[in-house]
Design a protein around this motif. Sequence first.
Motif, PDB file in Angstrom:
ATOM      1  N   THR A   1       0.684  -1.266   0.151  1.00 48.78           N
ATOM      2  CA  THR A   1      -0.203   0.005  -0.086  1.00 48.78           C
ATOM      3  C   THR A   1       0.911   1.389  -0.003  1.00 48.78           C
ATOM      4  OG1 THR A   1      -2.055  -1.141   1.078  1.00 48.78           O
ATOM      5  CG2 THR A   1      -1.974   1.355   1.185  1.00 48.78           C
ATOM      6  N   GLY A   2       1.780   1.315   0.823  1.00 46.79           N
ATOM      7  CA  GLY A   2       2.985   2.497   0.672  1.00 46.79           C
ATOM      8  C   GLY A   2       3.573   2.519  -0.663  1.00 46.79           C
ATOM      9  N   PHE A   3       4.003   1.492  -1.167  1.00 45.21           N
ATOM     10  CA  PHE A   3       4.285   1.649  -2.668  1.00 45.21           C
ATOM     11  C   PHE A   3       3.287   2.348  -3.537  1.00 45.21           C
ATOM     12  CE2 PHE A   3       5.260  -0.013  -6.751  1.00 45.21           C
ATOM     13  CZ  PHE A   3       6.946  -0.123  -6.878  1.00 45.21           C
ATOM     14  N   ARG A   4       2.082   1.723  -3.555  1.00 49.17           N
ATOM     15  CA  ARG A   4       1.257   2.291  -4.321  1.00 49.17           C
ATOM     16  C   ARG A   4       0.990   3.717  -4.100  1.00 49.17           C
ATOM     17  NH1 ARG A   4      -3.995   3.368  -4.091  1.00 49.17           N
ATOM     18  NH2 ARG A   4      -4.361   2.482  -1.913  1.00 49.17           N
ATOM     19  N   LEU A   5       0.840   4.093  -2.854  1.00 47.89           N
ATOM     20  CA  LEU A   5       0.755   5.394  -2.742  1.00 47.89           C
ATOM     21  C   LEU A   5       1.749   6.419  -3.049  1.00 47.89           C
ATOM     22  CD1 LEU A   5      -0.594   5.468   1.035  1.00 47.89           C
ATOM     23  CD2 LEU A   5      -1.943   6.006  -0.865  1.00 47.89           C
ATOM     24  N   ASP A   6       2.951   5.996  -2.988  1.00 40.69           N
ATOM     25  CA  ASP A   6       4.015   6.802  -3.526  1.00 40.69           C
ATOM     26  C   ASP A   6       4.127   6.758  -5.168  1.00 40.69           C
ATOM     27  OD1 ASP A   6       5.009   7.651  -1.092  1.00 40.69           O
ATOM     28  OD2 ASP A   6       6.529   6.309  -1.135  1.00 40.69           O
ATOM     29  N   VAL A   7       4.124   5.478  -5.645  1.00 44.29           N
ATOM     30  CA  VAL A   7       4.447   5.481  -7.180  1.00 44.29           C
ATOM     31  C   VAL A   7       3.200   5.244  -8.101  1.00 44.29           C
ATOM     32  CG1 VAL A   7       5.188   3.538  -8.882  1.00 44.29           C
ATOM     33  CG2 VAL A   7       6.429   3.913  -6.548  1.00 44.29           C
ATOM     34  N   GLY A   8       1.831   5.061  -7.464  1.00 41.80           N
ATOM     35  CA  GLY A   8       0.701   5.036  -8.179  1.00 41.80           C
ATOM     36  C   GLY A   8       0.159   3.698  -8.745  1.00 41.80           C
ATOM     37  N   SER A   9       1.171   2.630  -8.321  1.00 40.42           N
ATOM     38  CA  SER A   9       0.430   1.396  -8.769  1.00 40.42           C
ATOM     39  C   SER A   9       1.287   0.553  -7.953  1.00 40.42           C
ATOM     40  CB  SER A   9       0.681   1.089 -10.317  1.00 40.42           C
ATOM     41  OG  SER A   9       2.135   1.093 -10.811  1.00 40.42           O
ATOM     42  N   TYR A  10       0.965  -0.837  -7.980  1.00 45.26           N
ATOM     43  CA  TYR A  10       1.683  -1.925  -7.235  1.00 45.26           C
ATOM     44  C   TYR A  10       2.806  -2.283  -8.006  1.00 45.26           C
ATOM     45  CZ  TYR A  10      -2.394  -2.024  -4.297  1.00 45.26           C
ATOM     46  OH  TYR A  10      -3.370  -1.862  -3.006  1.00 45.26           O
ATOM     47  N   PRO A  11       3.952  -3.006  -7.423  1.00 44.46           N
ATOM     48  CA  PRO A  11       4.978  -3.351  -8.067  1.00 44.46           C
ATOM     49  C   PRO A  11       4.470  -4.658  -8.859  1.00 44.46           C
ATOM     50  CG  PRO A  11       5.149  -3.875  -5.838  1.00 44.46           C
ATOM     51  CD  PRO A  11       4.056  -3.013  -5.910  1.00 44.46           C
TER      52      PRO A  11
ATOM     53  N   GLN B   1      12.935   1.342 -11.766  1.00 42.42           N
ATOM     54  CA  GLN B   1      13.819   2.870 -11.893  1.00 42.42           C
ATOM     55  C   GLN B   1      12.833   3.896 -11.808  1.00 42.42           C
ATOM     56  OE1 GLN B   1      17.213   3.047 -11.431  1.00 42.42           O
ATOM     57  NE2 GLN B   1      17.071   0.713 -11.122  1.00 42.42           N
ATOM     58  N   ASN B   2      12.046   3.644 -11.036  1.00 44.64           N
ATOM     59  CA  ASN B   2      10.701   4.755 -11.172  1.00 44.64           C
ATOM     60  C   ASN B   2      11.186   5.868 -10.141  1.00 44.64           C
ATOM     61  OD1 ASN B   2       8.089   6.059 -10.240  1.00 44.64           O
ATOM     62  ND2 ASN B   2       7.277   4.398 -11.288  1.00 44.64           N
ATOM     63  N   GLU B   3      10.999   7.148 -10.608  1.00 43.68           N
ATOM     64  CA  GLU B   3      11.583   8.356  -9.825  1.00 43.68           C
ATOM     65  C   GLU B   3      10.673   8.531  -8.594  1.00 43.68           C
ATOM     66  OE1 GLU B   3      10.966  11.749 -12.806  1.00 43.68           O
ATOM     67  OE2 GLU B   3      12.397  10.550 -13.991  1.00 43.68           O
ATOM     68  N   LYS B   4       9.519   8.057  -8.510  1.00 43.94           N
ATOM     69  CA  LYS B   4       8.589   8.362  -7.280  1.00 43.94           C
ATOM     70  C   LYS B   4       8.962   7.115  -6.313  1.00 43.94           C
ATOM     71  CE  LYS B   4       4.674  10.255 -10.259  1.00 43.94           C
ATOM     72  NZ  LYS B   4       3.456   9.920 -10.436  1.00 43.94           N
TER      73      LYS B   4
END
Length: 140
Positions: free
Chosen positions: A58-68, A80-83
């Motif tokens: 959930t923390g990843f999704r909040l930062d990046v916008g989607s799940y890994p 290599q996502n900037e977010k």
Amino acid sequence: MKKNRTRRSCFTLIEVVVVIIILVTLASIATPLYLNYVKKANVGAATTQIKLLEDALTGFRLDVGSYPETLEGLVDNVDQNEKWDGPYIKPAIPKDPWGNDYVYIYPGEHGDFDLLSYGADGQPGGSGENADITNYVATE
């Protein structure tokens, strides 16, 4: 005048056998109780780890916008996502209490993602002590 005294300094065979029988009886009662406790503890540990992995996802999704795409995305910025602002879990993705990898399916069949451990037998499905531990309610 000296008296002959017999001093008993050893156990008799009967006493040793009685002690062994008592110990075996106690062990036969305690062992199943202990093994049952270990099984419940492993299921509880797997459930807790799945909840922690869900929080990290959930923390990843909040930062990046989607799940890994994989759970490794929680530890390393594999895309290599900037977010990416991780690692979201340290030091590495844990193994389940039985030493197997958690199964992560994205996109999930039961929600945004499915996260599960195959349990004690390490095989999909099963019931009782071999049941899968999931982040969703399994329906049959």
